[in-house]
Design an enzyme around this catalytic site. Structure first.
Site, PDB file in Angstrom:
ATOM      1  N   LYS B  74       0.976  -1.010   0.024  1.00  0.00           N
ATOM      2  CA  LYS B  74      -0.104   0.187  -0.011  1.00  0.00           C
ATOM      3  C   LYS B  74       1.046   1.265   0.061  1.00  0.00           C
ATOM      4  O   LYS B  74       2.029   1.395   0.746  1.00  0.00           O
ATOM      5  CB  LYS B  74      -0.921  -0.029   1.376  1.00  0.00           C
ATOM      6  CG  LYS B  74      -1.974   1.028   1.256  1.00  0.00           C
ATOM      7  CD  LYS B  74      -2.720   1.061   2.803  1.00  0.00           C
ATOM      8  CE  LYS B  74      -3.592   1.972   2.800  1.00  0.00           C
ATOM      9  NZ  LYS B  74      -4.350   1.817   4.221  1.00  0.00           N
ATOM     10  N   SER B 149      -9.546   1.884   3.276  1.00  0.00           N
ATOM     11  CA  SER B 149      -8.566   2.368   2.435  1.00  0.00           C
ATOM     12  C   SER B 149      -7.724   1.662   1.347  1.00  0.00           C
ATOM     13  O   SER B 149      -6.931   1.979   0.538  1.00  0.00           O
ATOM     14  CB  SER B 149      -7.980   3.561   3.070  1.00  0.00           C
ATOM     15  OG  SER B 149      -7.073   2.816   4.083  1.00  0.00           O
ATOM     16  N   SER B 173      -9.591  -0.818   7.449  1.00  0.00           N
ATOM     17  CA  SER B 173      -9.029  -0.447   5.894  1.00  0.00           C
ATOM     18  C   SER B 173      -8.629  -1.618   5.197  1.00  0.00           C
ATOM     19  O   SER B 173      -7.919  -1.737   4.074  1.00  0.00           O
ATOM     20  CB  SER B 173      -8.022   0.927   5.988  1.00  0.00           C
ATOM     21  OG  SER B 173      -8.773   1.934   6.108  1.00  0.00           O
TER      22      SER B 173
END
Lengths: 88, 466
Positions: B74, B149, B173
């Protein structure tokens, strides 16, 4: 300067206003019934004094220093350039 | 599905595939993919590492289990020399000066990073639409959001573009996008994995979390990244979890679920009926199931967002165009800060910073922020009591199925409320895993603090039960 600082000043965001969606979340907290309104700090992640990191300077690698310089928003002759300092 | 890590390891050792071919195949798939999962491809770095793995194998040297295995990161983690944009305009040119501890441990084990993955900017979002790289599309239905996210990470795993990906979970997330894309996603116990080198969103709940296609791969990656780190003083030492221990599911006796989650008017009817059907299957295996009382969803969401916004307002105050970020100059330093932040932060990020400064300011902190902290204590105490009665708490991951792309940005309050089932476990700092079974967006398996092993064990039990 006024003693009251508005959220746009506190946040350094021009024209910022409290949002309606976020205010609705805060209203829930204000109206919540709690047995104790003071946090107990029982669940904080405290670090024992015996486990603190050694207070020593660790030299960064040459590569790390170079990348940090590359990341300078503005650089002149190897120095970080900043805007005019805040007026007194 | 069996462990992809074990499978690739066997294929490399048996010389059925070369590491360079494997990495090239994944890089090509990522480059061609239309799901907006990629912020930066790490082509040169990855191929260089792959060639070294092939040379080692050709030389007859032993390779480790993770050696040569491609993974995604990420774009909120530091990996020295690569861009770390947080999917934001402010940091779009920012390069990592050092490498995050969790990522370094994977590199030390020989895993190969191939991509920095798209996500909500600074982790601010539940749909991966709050990004300068384009909304991440759902792996199952590209008209829907990828979740957030860590949306790019979950979609890459689901589409087999990465074998595993490292997401970050503050309020759900990792777990929510894992649920939206039918893969496994773990938020470990807070402190099990170092946060050093993960861009801080809300430091008291931020966790490094692996996303993969099997509990076994989650176990392998979790073991590799775990451990005490002097650079993150909230970390603790943990024992490695063995493969055998998570296959032996006999000691799970009692499961609980929060009845108010299921009786809520907000839950989708099919998710509710599927969840209750899963509960019946668990009961049929002789496990006792208890209904538990818990805080109302709106209290959980409001407590979480109050504390998370306060923490992110503080954490992001350093992003001013002078210390970090792409500066917009103005007449003096203060104006430059304000103009930079106004122009370079997204609307959602600004909303959270302003909310955070609101609750931390005089007149609001007592009735909102401090009360939020007190509520968090009460939530944690509730969990401690519950785990005296049950081994596992089971819940749906989300009350609803993924929204269409575009809908979440129009209605932030609905987006916040969609986190209702994940944020409570974050506030409790508990280990909790999304399992892609039971409901359309999966089931969430949670155990007491530091009992990450039991969560993986129960995931294996569910594989055979549902």
């Amino acid at each position: 300067m006024s003693k009251i600082m508005t959220v746009d000043v506190l946040s350094s965001i021009k024209g910022a206003q409290p949002s309606e969606a976020v205010s609705k979340l805060f209203d829930v907290i204000k109206n919540a019934q709690t047995t104790n309104n003071t946090p107990s700090n029982n669940h904080n992640n405290c670090v024992s004094l015996n486990h603190l990191r050694a207070d020593e300077v660790i030299e960064s690698s040459a590569l790390e220093k170079q990348i940090i310089k590359d990341n300078f928003p503005k650089e002149k002759n190897g120095y970080l350039v900043v805007s005019k300092v805040i007026d007194a | 599905m069996e462990s992809q890590i074990q499978q690739i390891h066997r294929q490399l050792v048996d010389k059925e595939i070369s590491c360079v071919d494997l990495i090239q195949e994944k890089l090509s798939a990522l480059k061609e993919n239309t799901y907006n999962t990629v912020n930066t491809l790490l082509t040169e770095l990855a191929l260089e590492k792959a060639a070294k793995v092939d040379a080692k194998i050709a030389n007859g040297d032993t390779i480790g289990l993770l050696e040569g295995v491609p993974f995604g990161i990420k774009d909120v983690y530091m990996l020295q020399g690569t861009y770390a944009t947080a999917s934001s305009d402010l940091l779009k040119k920012y390069k990592s000066a050092y490498t995050a501890t969790a990522i370094q441990k994977l590199l030390d084990a020989g895993a190969i990073p191939i991509v920095k993955e798209n996500c909500d900017s600074f982790g601010h979002g539940s749909s991966s639409e709050n990004t300068i790289f384009g909304a991440v599309k759902n792996a199952i239905n590209p008209e829907l959001v990828g979740g957030g996210s860590s949306g790019g990470s979950a979609v890459n795993v689901a589409k087999d573009h990465t074998v595993f990906s490292i997401g970050g979970d503050t309020g759900g997330s990792v777990r929510q996008p894992a649920g939206y894309n039918n893969v496994y996603g773990l938020k470990p116990t807070y402190g099990r994995i170092s946060r050093y080198g993960l861009m801080a969103y809300a430091s008291s709940t931020d966790c490094v979390g692996p996303i993969a296609k099997s509990p076994e791969d989650i176990r392998i990656v979790l073991n590799t990244m775990s451990g005490k780190d002097p650079k993150d003083q909230t970390t603790y030492s943990s024992e490695a979890i063995s493969q055998d221990s998570i296959l032996n599911t006999v000691n799970i006796k009692t499961v609980g679920y929060f009845k108010n989650f299921i009786e809520s008017e907000a839950i989708d009817a099919t998710i509710k009926s599927d969840f209750l059907a899963s509960i019946e299957k668990i009961k049929a295996k002789g496990i006792q199931v208890k209904e538990l009382d818990f805080f109302k969803s709106d209290i959980l969401v409001s407590t979480y967002y109050t504390l998370a916004m306060a923490e992110t307002a503080s954490n992001l105050s350093r992003l001013d165009g002078t210390n970090y970020g792409d500066r917009v100059d103005d007449k003096d330093l203060k104006e430059s800060y304000a103009v930079t932040r106004s122009e370079k932060f997204s609307e959602e990020t600004k909303r959270r910073i302003v909310g955070g400064n609101q609750v931390l300011s005089q007149g609001f902190s007592d009735e909102i922020y401090l009360k939020g902290l007190a509520l968090r204590d009460a939530i944690s105490e509730n969990f401690e009591k519950d785990f005296g009665d049950v081994d596992i708490i089971l819940s749906p991951v989300t009350p609803n199925t993924p929204p269409k792309i575009g809908d979440s940005l129009k209605d932030p309050l609905t987006m916040y409320l969609s986190d209702a089932y994940t944020v409570g476990f974050s506030l409790g700092q508990l280990p909790t895993l999304t399992v892609p079974q039971g409901t359309e967006t999966g089931l969430q398996v949670t155990a007491a603090k530091n009992n990450d092993e039991l969560v993986l064990k129960f995931a294996n039990f569910l594989k055979d039960t549902i």
